[in-house]
Every structure is written in structure tokens, then in C-alpha cells.
Write a protein that holds these residues in place. Sequence first.
Motif, PDB file in Angstrom:
ATOM      1  N   ILE A 165      -4.578   4.411  -1.993  1.00 30.89           N
ATOM      2  CA  ILE A 165      -5.090   3.222  -1.321  1.00 30.89           C
ATOM      3  C   ILE A 165      -5.053   3.521   0.176  1.00 30.89           C
ATOM      4  O   ILE A 165      -3.976   3.715   0.752  1.00 30.89           O
ATOM      5  CB  ILE A 165      -4.235   1.975  -1.657  1.00 30.89           C
ATOM      6  CG1 ILE A 165      -4.194   1.747  -3.176  1.00 30.89           C
ATOM      7  CG2 ILE A 165      -4.778   0.736  -0.938  1.00 30.89           C
ATOM      8  CD1 ILE A 165      -3.200   0.678  -3.627  1.00 30.89           C
TER       9      ILE A 165
ATOM     10  N   ARG B 262       0.836  -1.211   0.000  1.00 25.19           N
ATOM     11  CA  ARG B 262       0.000   0.000   0.000  1.00 25.19           C
ATOM     12  C   ARG B 262       0.868   1.257   0.000  1.00 25.19           C
ATOM     13  O   ARG B 262       0.656   2.170  -0.805  1.00 25.19           O
ATOM     14  CB  ARG B 262      -0.907  -0.005   1.241  1.00 25.19           C
ATOM     15  CG  ARG B 262      -1.885   1.164   1.301  1.00 25.19           C
ATOM     16  CD  ARG B 262      -2.597   1.220   2.641  1.00 25.19           C
ATOM     17  NE  ARG B 262      -1.728   1.762   3.684  1.00 25.19           N
ATOM     18  CZ  ARG B 262      -1.525   3.061   3.895  1.00 25.19           C
ATOM     19  NH1 ARG B 262      -2.118   3.969   3.133  1.00 25.19           N
ATOM     20  NH2 ARG B 262      -0.722   3.476   4.865  1.00 25.19           N
TER      21      ARG B 262
ATOM     22  N   TYR C 186      -0.293  -0.434  -7.926  1.00 24.40           N
ATOM     23  CA  TYR C 186       0.017  -1.737  -7.321  1.00 24.40           C
ATOM     24  C   TYR C 186       0.898  -2.576  -8.242  1.00 24.40           C
ATOM     25  O   TYR C 186       1.871  -3.192  -7.814  1.00 24.40           O
ATOM     26  CB  TYR C 186      -1.299  -2.465  -7.007  1.00 24.40           C
ATOM     27  CG  TYR C 186      -1.144  -3.898  -6.577  1.00 24.40           C
ATOM     28  CD1 TYR C 186      -0.852  -4.231  -5.258  1.00 24.40           C
ATOM     29  CD2 TYR C 186      -1.295  -4.931  -7.501  1.00 24.40           C
ATOM     30  CE1 TYR C 186      -0.708  -5.554  -4.862  1.00 24.40           C
ATOM     31  CE2 TYR C 186      -1.157  -6.257  -7.122  1.00 24.40           C
ATOM     32  CZ  TYR C 186      -0.866  -6.562  -5.801  1.00 24.40           C
ATOM     33  OH  TYR C 186      -0.718  -7.875  -5.424  1.00 24.40           O
TER      34      TYR C 186
END
Length: 206
Positions: A137, A116, A153
Motif C-alpha cells: 500500500i 498502511r 489490512y
Amino acid sequence: NAEGSKDIINIALFGVDQRNNEQCRSDSIMILSVDKLHGKIKVASVMRDSYVEIEGRGKDKIAHAYFYGGPVLAVKTLNQNFNLDIKEYVTVNFEELATIIDAVGGVEIDVSEAERVNANKSIKEQAESQKINPDYIEKAGLQTLSGIQAVGYSRIRYVGNGDYQRTARQRLVLEKLFEKGLNMKFTEYGKFAKKFLPIVKTSLDY
């Protein structure tokens, strides 16, 4: 394999971070195998730092083939070094990939806290480049990621086993994207293709 079944079609997938039509390297390289005989799709990653022979350039990292000669040379380099017979390709800019992921309603990913934090750095860079508000996020755990979050990500570089784990994240995002596609109603495919095709560079027709 070049001698393989005609029921298997291999398509080269290139992920690029291209801005203003500048020459760019392929930051992500995958081979999508469509097995029509068994009704299966497989995705394999090619490590972008693989040291290979590039026609007219000698030995270099495979990611540089795209910079030297675009998708044509990049596909030729894959074929010549890995005994493949790829004829089709799809190139997706990371900004465009985010649009495609948003078009299917995001993808469900289990994000660790370390992932994250690292993904949010990439999200910040993407947002600044596109002059949009960052969509960070906010928490770790299983969740639906938006397009920009999923791209952030998939671009994580410094968590886990380096580039190997990075390519695994990219395959996971693609797998989740395929799952969303498979759950679409058949009648929705045409509409999705019309959204998808204009924003990618591809040898495939409609």
C-alpha cells in the motif's frame, strides 16, 4: 438464538492461515446472519481469545477448537457456548480471501498512515510465503485495495484498540466485499460462485 426465527440463517465464517494442509487455529471467527424476512445481512465477530468450554478439551481459547477438531468442532463450540444453532460454515484461507477480493475488483478502504505501515509488514510476510512480489500500500487515504492489500489490512494487530479494532477492520473488508457482490449483475453470480466455491472449505452446496 436456537429458538429464533427460521427466516434467519446463521453461518460460521472461519479465517485461517493454513499451509500445506497442516492443522491450524481459526485466526478469525465471525457469524454471518442472513435475515430473509427483512432482507438483511449482519456480521458479528467472536474474539478469538474468548475462553470457552471445548468438548473433550475443557476450558481453552475458542480459536483452538478449530485446531482440535476442524470446522465441525469449531461450530459445535460456538453453538454450545453461545446458545446458537449453526449448521453451515465457510472456511477461507487468507491466500484464498485475497483471490476472492481480486475477483470482485478489490475493495475501497480508508487507510491511515499507521495502518498502511503495519499492513505492509503483513503483505511482505504473505508475499514471501506465496513466493510472489509484494503489492504494498503506497499511500494513506481512501483507495481501492487489491486482495493481498485488503488481507494485510484486515490482519493489522498493533494499531488502535487491539483485537477489537482488528475485528472491526475484518468486518469492514467483508462489508465492502458484500457491497461489490450486491452490485454484480444477477447473471454474474453463477460465474462468481464457480470461482469462489472450489477455493473455500464449506458445508454449503452450489
